[in-house]
Design a protein around this motif. Structure first.
Motif, PDB file in Angstrom:
ATOM      1  N   SER A   1       0.699  -1.285   0.079  1.00  0.00           N
ATOM      2  CA  SER A   1       0.059   0.022   0.013  1.00  0.00           C
ATOM      3  C   SER A   1       1.165   1.232   0.093  1.00  0.00           C
ATOM      4  O   SER A   1       0.510   2.294  -0.499  1.00  0.00           O
TER       5      SER A   1
ATOM      6  N   ASP B   1      -5.693  -1.405  -5.263  1.00  0.00           N
ATOM      7  CA  ASP B   1      -4.964  -1.726  -3.918  1.00  0.00           C
ATOM      8  C   ASP B   1      -5.890  -2.587  -3.225  1.00  0.00           C
ATOM      9  O   ASP B   1      -6.742  -2.324  -2.591  1.00  0.00           O
ATOM     10  N   GLU B   2      -5.699  -3.921  -3.445  1.00  0.00           N
ATOM     11  CA  GLU B   2      -6.564  -5.161  -2.778  1.00  0.00           C
ATOM     12  C   GLU B   2      -7.914  -4.758  -3.056  1.00  0.00           C
ATOM     13  O   GLU B   2      -9.026  -4.850  -2.146  1.00  0.00           O
TER      14      GLU B   2
ATOM     15  N   GLN C   1      -7.333   0.789  -0.605  1.00  0.00           N
ATOM     16  CA  GLN C   1      -7.727  -0.562  -0.078  1.00  0.00           C
ATOM     17  C   GLN C   1      -8.819  -0.262   1.015  1.00  0.00           C
ATOM     18  O   GLN C   1      -9.524  -1.014   1.135  1.00  0.00           O
TER      19      GLN C   1
HETATM   20 MG   LIG Z   1      -1.915  -2.798   1.813  1.00  0.00          MG
END
Ligand SMILES: [Mg+2]
Ligand SMILES: Nc1ncnc2c1ncn2[C@@H]1O[C@H](COP(=O)(O)OP(=O)(O)OP(=O)(O)O)[C@@H](O)[C@H]1O
Lengths: 248, 436
Positions: A41, A170-171, A85
């Motif tokens: 991240s 991000d994810e 995220q």
């Molecule tokens: Mg992360």
């Protein structure tokens, strides 16, 4: 398109990224995997320009110009998009107004005319249907009280509308049901052309069933320990990160 | 007398104070106010009281202010004209440093349904209303700022809305503090008497152009007779050094409606006291407010509602936006007396904190002595930190616009309570202006 050279990043006194080299060309999709806390991240946020991170060494350039001194909004208007995220709740700011303002900011930075309300409503409607966002959500404040999955879908909606040159996810696949996962896969595929590039941070091979990455990188303790093709993600799924650690 | 000279330097030179008013009630209030001030002194000495717990007003006591009795060389070009002329059809009265400014005042289109008169210019009819009503709602002995205001009553204003009349368009009052080379003190005094069954709207604005620590202590008394309704819009835009201590007292009677909207920003220390007495059954009040603090501002909204009869209803809904190192205080006290059955009361105060260095003290409270009531209260503070700012910027929205979106978005819920479209627009414009 994106060129990262020997990037060292810290926050406060903690060194997080310790010499990242990464080069993403247009038309490519790169996946970044790695254990919790390895700095994925951080890398995503640094590219988007999050202010509290300090670049100790190295640099980031986008389309051959350094972006290290640009604010996040300037980077966004160059075509960099980060799907968070943990998308942030903005109570009191209506979704429509937020998305329109960001779309208009981008058009304005390109000296193009802002969208009319009617045009905007039309594209918003089409894209929300594609992404499968409930129109009730559009009437609410940005992310306020949205479920985890709804927040992620909202990120995809904004990505689809802004059509960034470089998308960083991000994810985005974490915490999604199977249908939503498929939607994310489709959104990315729809956007990938020869002119665009995508950087996907993920823990799971399953998203990569929908998207075939050009390259897969494994980030461990602030460094890219291994890079490979799509097969690397499959190997990782079977053998875990200890396998990579044992190699180095 | 020395005590007063410590705070107001030129008191001897002020002619109107040595002359008796033609209205006996005014002379009485001046003398009671002066006595009370001499007895209790400035708030420095009362700063330990519960009432002033969160607002330290010692800085006011340490200043030496000047009184003003004439309009200084003053040109309206230096003024934000949009404030005066926001609506061409509006009847307006402009007071400059406490004196009526005849050049900018225009009440030409006011009908006979409404009596507007300054205290210095009133006829026997007005005198009678002033004698019967002025000072009835304040408490000179216990409230030092009402006492000071009363001691210095000069060119006050009477607005009397006649029985069963409907005044279309708002009556706008604008109190301007100009920039002079001294710290001036002004004491606006307004008496509003709405007769039975009347309907009206009043805008009360306080704007300071001073860069001195000036003091503004307005007192507004409002008497709503049975079935009367009033929309009272109030805004205060002060300078970062200014002091503003306001008292608004309202008496709401049978089936009458008091609807208020208040906006405050600027000022080193502001205290807006609002006291509503719900005297008779089916009286109703709806109070909405917004405060925006920045730099080292301190804004304190202090509201008291007393439910004294059955079937009365009150709503308080305030919101605050706090920036930089500013501080805000909200205290809302709703009292429901023993015989005030079937009372409904709600209150809520929500705050948006835009910096980690701000402070908010919010204290909604209910004191209920009746058993058949519906009451509720709540307060929130949400922090908009760097994460929210980064999120918005990452979507291409620059920092200024992001902040403005945050502020306007948060304020909208309050602004949309304003019933009149043109007045809502007026306040939206002020907000946009103040949030960039
Ligand atoms: Mg992360
Ligand atoms: N603002 C911050 N303050 C202090 N430490 C931080 C901050 N941001 C990140 N870190 C630390 O930096 C390291 C890397 O964090 P990062 O969020 O980049 O990891 P990640 O690879 O994304 O992990 P995950 O898979 O859990 O999302 C962690 O040890 C984290 O605690």
């Amino acid at each position: 398109m994106l060129q990262i050279e020997n990037l060292h990043v810290s926050i406060g006194n903690i060194k997080i990224l310790k010499g990242i080299n990464l080069s993403v060309n247009s038309g490519e999709i790169h996946a970044i995997m790695g254990p919790n806390g390895s700095g994925k991240s951080t890398l995503a946020n640094v590219i988007a320009g999050k202010p509290e991170y300090i670049i100790d060494e190295g640099n980031i350039s986008f389309n051959n110009t350094s972006i290290d001194n640009l604010t996040p909004d300037e980077r966004a208007n160059l075509g960099i998009f980060l799907a968070f995220q943990y998308p942030v709740e903005l109570p009191g700011i209506p979704m429509k107004q937020f998305i329109k303002t960001s779309l208009d900011a981008k058009l304005k930075s390109k000296n193009m005319k802002e969208t009319t309300i009617r045009e905007f409503n039309e594209i918003l409607k089409v894209e929300s249907e594609n992404i499968g966002i409930d129109t009730k959500l559009i009437k609410r404040s940005v992310n306020e009280g949205f479920s985890g999955g709804e927040k992620k879908r909202n990120e995809m909606l904004q990505m689809a509308l802004l059509k960034p040159e470089l998308s960083i996810l991000d994810e985005t696949d974490s915490g999604l049901d199977i249908d939503a996962l498929k939607t994310v896969g489709q959104s990315v595929n729809k956007l990938s052309t020869e002119e665009n590039a995508t950087l996907i941070v993920t823990h799971y091979q399953r998203l990569l069933n929908y998207i075939t990455p050009t390259k897969v990188h494994v980030l461990i303790d602030g460094k890219i320990s291994k890079s490979g093709d799509a097969q690397l993600a499959k190997d990782l799924e079977l053998r875990g990160y200890d396998w990579i650690k044992s190699l180095t | 007398m020395n005590k007063i000279k410590n705070h107001f330097e030129n008191i001897q030179q002020i002619k109107y104070l040595n002359k008796l008013s033609g209205i006996s009630r005014i002379n009485e209030l001046r003398s009671n106010g002066m006595d009370s001030f001499i007895n209790s002194g400035f708030p420095a000495e009362i700063s330990n009281s519960e009432k002033w717990k969160f607002s330290n007003i010692n800085p006011i006591a340490r200043e030496k202010f000047s009184l003003v009795s004439e309009i200084d060389k003053y040109t309206t070009t230096s003024l934000d004209n949009s404030l005066i002329n926001h609506n061409a059809n509006t009847n307006r009265l402009v007071f400059i440093d406490g004196q009526l400014d005849k050049n900018n005042t225009d009440i030409g289109s006011i009908s006979d349904d409404c009596l507007i008169s300054t205290f210095n210019n009133s006829d026997s009819k007005s005198n009678k209303i002033i004698n019967n009503n002025l000072g009835n709602l304040i408490n000179i002995e216990n409230d030092i700022f009402s006492a000071i205001n009363s001691a210095f009553i000069n060119d006050g204003l009477l607005i009397n809305i006649k029985k069963n009349t409907k005044i279309t368009g708002p009556i706008s009052l604008l109190f301007i503090t100009t920039n002079r080379d001294k710290k001036i003190a002004t004491f606006p005094r307004v008496l509003i008497v709405c007769e039975e069954g009347s309907e009206s709207s009043i805008i009360e604005g306080h704007v300071s152009y001073s860069d001195q620590p000036s003091l503004n202590v307005p007192v507004v008394e409002i008497n709503l007779n049975n079935r009367a309704s009033l929309n009272h819009y109030r805004y205060m835009i002060d300078n970062p050094k200014g002091y503003h201590i306001a008292n608004t007292k309202v008496s709401v009677n049978e089936k009458s409606h008091y609807n208020s909207f208040s906006f405050s920003t600027g000022s080193k220390i502001t205290r807006n006291e609002l006291e509503i007495n719900m005297n008779e059954k089916y009286s109703y009040c709806n109070l909405n407010g917004l405060y925006i603090t920045s730099d080292k501002n301190h804004i304190d909204n202090h509201i008291n509602i007393n439910h004294k009869n059955t079937h009365t209803k009150s709503n308080i809904f305030y919101k605050g936006i706090l920036k930089d190192s500013s501080k805000a205080v909200f205290s809302g006290r709703v009292l429901v007396e023993r015989n005030a059955q079937k009372t409904q009361a709600t209150q809520s105060d929500k705050n948006l904190l835009l910096s980690p260095n701000v402070r908010i003290n919010t204290k909604p409270s209910l004191e209920i002595y009746a058993d058949d009531v519906q009451c509720g209260h709540g307060a929130t503070a949400s922090y908009f930190g760097d994460e929210a700012m980064f999120y918005m910027q990452s979507r291409g929205i620059d920092k200024k616009t992001s902040e403005q979106l945050l502020i306007l978005g948060f304020a909208e819920e309050i602004v949309e309570q304003i019933p009149s479209l043109s007045i809502r627009k007026f306040f939206s414009d002020i907000l946009i202006h103040r949030s960039i």
